[in-house]
Design a protein around this motif. Structure first.
Motif, PDB file in Angstrom:
ATOM      1  N   UNK A 187      -0.805   8.035   3.131  1.00 30.92           N
ATOM      2  CA  UNK A 187      -0.462   7.053   4.259  1.00 30.92           C
ATOM      3  C   UNK A 187      -1.457   7.365   5.329  1.00 30.92           C
ATOM      4  N   UNK A 188      -1.505   8.756   5.630  1.00 34.17           N
ATOM      5  CA  UNK A 188      -2.146   9.147   6.750  1.00 34.17           C
ATOM      6  C   UNK A 188      -3.573   8.874   6.613  1.00 34.17           C
ATOM      7  N   UNK A 189      -4.304   9.211   5.394  1.00 31.17           N
ATOM      8  CA  UNK A 189      -5.781   8.817   4.983  1.00 31.17           C
ATOM      9  C   UNK A 189      -6.017   7.242   5.366  1.00 31.17           C
ATOM     10  N   UNK A 249       0.721  -1.212   0.075  1.00 31.93           N
ATOM     11  CA  UNK A 249      -0.020  -0.165   0.021  1.00 31.93           C
ATOM     12  C   UNK A 249       0.824   1.176   0.076  1.00 31.93           C
ATOM     13  N   UNK A 250       1.793   1.422   0.766  1.00 30.85           N
ATOM     14  CA  UNK A 250       2.807   2.441   0.997  1.00 30.85           C
ATOM     15  C   UNK A 250       3.664   2.658  -0.380  1.00 30.85           C
ATOM     16  N   UNK A 277      -6.344   4.319   7.102  1.00 25.75           N
ATOM     17  CA  UNK A 277      -6.465   3.924   8.539  1.00 25.75           C
ATOM     18  C   UNK A 277      -5.756   2.510   8.848  1.00 25.75           C
ATOM     19  N   UNK A 278      -5.636   1.827   7.798  1.00 28.21           N
ATOM     20  CA  UNK A 278      -4.966   0.540   7.937  1.00 28.21           C
ATOM     21  C   UNK A 278      -3.544   0.463   8.243  1.00 28.21           C
ATOM     22  N   UNK A 279      -2.980   1.676   8.027  1.00 28.28           N
ATOM     23  CA  UNK A 279      -1.580   1.771   8.055  1.00 28.28           C
ATOM     24  C   UNK A 279      -1.116   2.117   9.406  1.00 28.28           C
ATOM     25  N   UNK A 280      -1.999   2.981  10.246  1.00 28.78           N
ATOM     26  CA  UNK A 280      -1.794   3.359  11.583  1.00 28.78           C
ATOM     27  C   UNK A 280      -0.475   4.169  11.453  1.00 28.78           C
ATOM     28  N   UNK A 281      -0.101   4.956  10.820  1.00 32.81           N
ATOM     29  CA  UNK A 281       0.827   6.096  10.753  1.00 32.81           C
ATOM     30  C   UNK A 281       0.583   7.064  11.813  1.00 32.81           C
ATOM     31  N   UNK A 282       1.615   7.365  12.784  1.00 30.24           N
ATOM     32  CA  UNK A 282       1.501   7.986  14.152  1.00 30.24           C
ATOM     33  C   UNK A 282       1.743   9.582  13.585  1.00 30.24           C
ATOM     34  N   UNK A 283       0.645  10.170  13.954  1.00 33.99           N
ATOM     35  CA  UNK A 283       0.499  11.503  13.473  1.00 33.99           C
ATOM     36  C   UNK A 283       0.463  12.542  14.965  1.00 33.99           C
ATOM     37  N   UNK A 284       0.918  11.763  15.987  1.00 35.91           N
ATOM     38  CA  UNK A 284       1.034  12.454  17.598  1.00 35.91           C
ATOM     39  C   UNK A 284       2.471  12.936  17.620  1.00 35.91           C
ATOM     40  N   UNK A 285       2.533  13.460  19.021  1.00 35.68           N
ATOM     41  CA  UNK A 285       3.920  14.196  19.262  1.00 35.68           C
ATOM     42  C   UNK A 285       5.037  13.121  19.271  1.00 35.68           C
TER      43      UNK A 285
END
Length: 776
Positions: free
Chosen positions: A729-731, A322-323, A733-741
């Motif tokens: 990638x962020x859109x 996917x990526x 949801x199956x990839x779980x890319x970390x968008x946090x701090x």
């Protein structure tokens, strides 16, 4: 004796004679058949496979490359693109279609269909043949193509013998699976798995009824009923419909369903599987070398070498399909627009030396001549014994060729020398994406079209990295001097006496904006990529400690110990840069990139299991502070385009209006742009907590570049690819890319909140002082 009695006796003797002749003929026939079978089994008509060969039929099996999410990225094979599947992986309607069309009594016979054989003999084959699935498998595996003349009958006998042996050796289900796996469906589609993928871009268990019927229809003649063959446009569909009729005839589908399916088109999704087509082509080329090295050093238990193209190995990789798809799509979106703008600026009227800048005609001639002598055409012709004069002449003779363009391949007639010049104008991309914790490489795009450009700009290519090198200088200074991102330094010019570094001339770097007044925090200086501040830090710590750090971060390329390396004069690869940056995201721990997790043989036995390689390089605190510095690049520096809201507007010829970048990321992103001298190379290195991605864009020759920095900077050349890729990638949801701090280390002592730092500093004099020079 009366005449009547004599007549009766004569009739009786005649009847008995008929009976005797019948039995003589019958027994003779039986004996002949038995002898025929015995002679065939003894090898008189050709060698038959023995028990061990029946146990392990010899078929070439392709090596399969499998993504981390279980998809087939590609295969290594010479002639047979075959990857076997089990019976359980075949959908029921595919098996039903086969039995209904090829062997309706398959489950009732033991290899030979007596009823079908008698029918074929009585009607001389005019009402269908008698070959069972087992016989057809025997022919495919051991007998070969159909013979003619007398050999046709001896071949049939061999088929009967082998098919009965197959029936004793294997279950019905195994025979069906072998039959589907052995057949050549054309277009490199060897076996049902390749066929399902190539014709419909599916796994076998995903095929629907009409797709299954088309593939089963090809068993009659895959060359004649080839859906890609324009000579028979309706034949494949008609043959598919025959299969659907057979399925309805034997009760596998209803009449209504049959009629509705016959009305549909084939529904092809042709996805060729070749070494130069498909997904992750550049990664697969790298993997080819990796596997050959592994095979060279890891023989089989019996001492033989594994065959990459025939032993059916399975290579499990870290690439996420996917990526990888999102990365390739990002390149396909951005590069045509960038190339269109470059072409617009480099017409012969605007640039008489196009596509080169700042070169004289003699320099251009030298460059083209070097390219000619390094070309594949030169190598092949030289190997054929041609003289230099003959080869050079051939480069100026028009020839048929297919050339690359962003609007599709073009068939044309062109001089090879002109085609070389044509290809020199293209800008090329390189992208690699990696999980910093595990080292797993998730996406690898070494170029834009492997069929036309085989050079890999991820692993092979090394180019000047520009300002993307500056975080290494800042990290060294933070580690040694304990500096805060809020610490201020003057942006005035500085001259470094370079004799102590082996340079005869002093070095006075310049700022790209020409500004030298005032002071800047380190955060602002890195965000704006101010060269003089980086030079001051380099003068404080010295080049060698920076090089030592970079080497610990996995960089193997040679870097000279001179102050100018701080501005990115070293040539490094995308692969090296991503691995080095990942250490910052991984809290100071370097993890070597991993591309292959394990390798299995065709039976599922694990032959290779990777061993993680990692080491502590810098403290968690230094890594975190460096990350916070790079966050400033995307908040108020050259990376702010990631957060701006602009019109997604493009000119008619696809050239992007640079003022509008509609990415609008709101999550923390640490990154750094890089632009080299004369805009020859554009870089962007970007990170979120669990994904580090590097992008490079540039031409094959450094003399091919944008004239101004408007389009020639990393923020315009490389950053859009990163943004398009990461947005996808962020859109997902199956990839779980970390968008946090990014994780904050315990006991953080270096201030990173500059507003609070300024207040505290005003209340607590004296001013912070750092030493002029370290003892290194």
């Amino acid at each position: 004796m009366s005449k009547k009695t004599k007549t009766k006796e004569t009739k009786s003797h005649s009847y008995q004679a008929y009976i005797r002749w019948f039995w003589v003929l019958f027994l003779s026939g039986v004996t002949a058949v038995v002898m025929l079978f015995l002679l065939a089994s003894w090898g008189v008509f050709g060698e038959l496979p023995d028990y061990t060969i029946l146990e392990n039929p010899k078929t070439n099996l392709a090596t399969e490359i499998i993504s981390s999410d279980g998809k087939t990225l590609g295969k290594f094979y010479f002639n047979d693109n075959r990857t076997p599947v089990s019976f359980e992986e075949l959908p029921k309607h595919l098996v039903d279609a086969l039995i209904a069309t090829e062997d309706a009594r398959f489950y009732e016979h033991s290899g030979i269909d007596a009823r079908g054989t008698l029918r074929a003999l009585v009607y001389l084959g005019n009402k269908g043949g008698a070959s069972t699935i087992s016989q057809q498998l025997a022919r495919q595996l051991f007998v070969g193509v159909r013979s003619k003349g007398l050999d046709k009958y001896t071949q049939k006998v061999k088929e009967w013998i082998i098919s009965t042996k197959l029936e004793r050796q294997y279950t019905k289900e195994e025979i069906i699976a072998m039959y589907f796996n052995i057949y050549d469906f054309g277009n490199n589609a060897d076996g049902i798995r390749s066929a399902a993928s190539i014709y419909f871009n599916k796994e076998p268990n995903e095929l629907d009824i009409k797709e299954s019927a088309m593939l089963v229809g090809m068993f009659k003649n895959s060359a004649l009923y080839n859906p890609r063959d324009h000579k028979n446009p309706v034949g494949t569909r008609n043959r598919r419909n025959v299969v659907l009729d057979q399925m309805e005839k034997y009760g596998y589908i209803s009449e209504t369903l049959r009629d509705s399916l016959k009305a549909e088109d084939l529904g092809l999704r042709y996805t060729p599987q070749s070494h130069r087509d498909g997904i992750a082509t550049y990664f697969r080329a790298y993997l080819d070398g990796f596997m050959k090295d592994w095979i060279r050093n890891n023989p089989k238990p019996d001492g033989e070498k594994y065959n990459l193209y025939g032993d059916g190995l399975k290579v499990y990789t870290t690439i996420d399909s996917r990526m990888q798809t999102y990365a390739e799509e990002a390149v396909q979106q951005h590069m045509p627009r960038l190339q269109a703008e470059f072409d617009h600026q480099n017409t012969p009227d605007r640039n008489p030396t196009a596509p080169f800048l700042e070169l004289t005609q003699s320099e251009i001639d030298d460059l083209m001549n070097r390219g000619m002598r390094q070309s594949e055409r030169w190598r092949v012709m030289k190997k054929a014994g041609k003289s230099d004069k003959e080869i050079i002449a051939s480069f100026n003779e028009p020839t048929d060729m297919t050339i690359f363009s962003w609007k599709g391949e073009i068939d044309t007639i062109m001089k090879p020398m002109d085609s070389m010049r044509y290809y020199k104008k293209f800008l090329h991309p390189g992208l690699m994406s990696m999980d910093p914790l595990t080292g797993h490489v998730k996406a690898w795009v070494g170029g834009m079209n492997y069929r036309h450009f085989q050079y890999d700009h991820v692993y092979q290519g090394k180019r000047q990295v520009g300002s993307t090198f500056k975080p290494f200088v800042y990290a060294t200074a933070i580690d040694q001097l304990h500096l805060s991102p809020c610490y201020k330094m003057p942006r005035s010019q500085i001259t470094i006496e370079a004799l102590k570094y082996g340079n005869p001339e002093p070095w006075t770097p310049k700022n790209s904006d020409g500004e030298y007044a005032g002071e800047l925090t380190l955060e602002a200086a890195l965000a704006s990529s101010v060269n003089t501040v980086t030079a001051r830090l380099m003068d404080k710590v010295g080049p060698q400690p920076v090089i030592d750090l970079v080497k610990k971060l996995g960089v193997e390329s040679n870097i000279p110990a001179v102050p100018s390396i701080g501005l990115g004069t070293a040539d490094l690869s995308v692969y090296e840069m991503v691995a080095a940056y990942a250490t910052f995201a991984n809290q100071g721990v370097y993890t070597k990139p991993v591309m292959v997790t394990h390798i299995e043989d065709k039976n599922g036995t694990i032959l290779y299991q990777f061993t993680p390689e990692s080491r502590d390089v810098i403290s968690e605190e230094t890594a975190y502070v460096t990350v916070k510095l790079m966050e400033g690049v995307t908040r108020g520096g050259s990376g702010t385009r990631l957060r701006t809201k602009g019109a997604d507007a493009y000119r008619a010829d696809y050239r992007e209006i640079i003022t509008g970048y509609p990415y609008q990321f709101t999550n923390p992103i640490a990154g750094k742009t890089g632009t080299t001298q004369n805009q020859s190379d554009g870089w962007f290195m970007g990170m979120v907590p669990n994904l580090v991605t590097g992008v490079w864009v540039g031409a094959q020759d450094r003399a091919t570049h944008f004239k101004t920095i408007t389009y020639g900077q990393g923020a315009a050349m490389a950053l859009p690819i990163w943004a398009l890729y990461m947005r996808s990638c962020m859109e997902d949801e199956t990839l779980d890319v970390n968008t946090g701090e990014f994780p904050v280390p315990e006991n953080l002592s270096i201030p990173v909140d500059c507003e609070a730092y300024v207040t505290e500093k005003a209340e607590n004099a004296p001013t912070e002082v750092i030493p002029d020079e370290l003892d290194f």
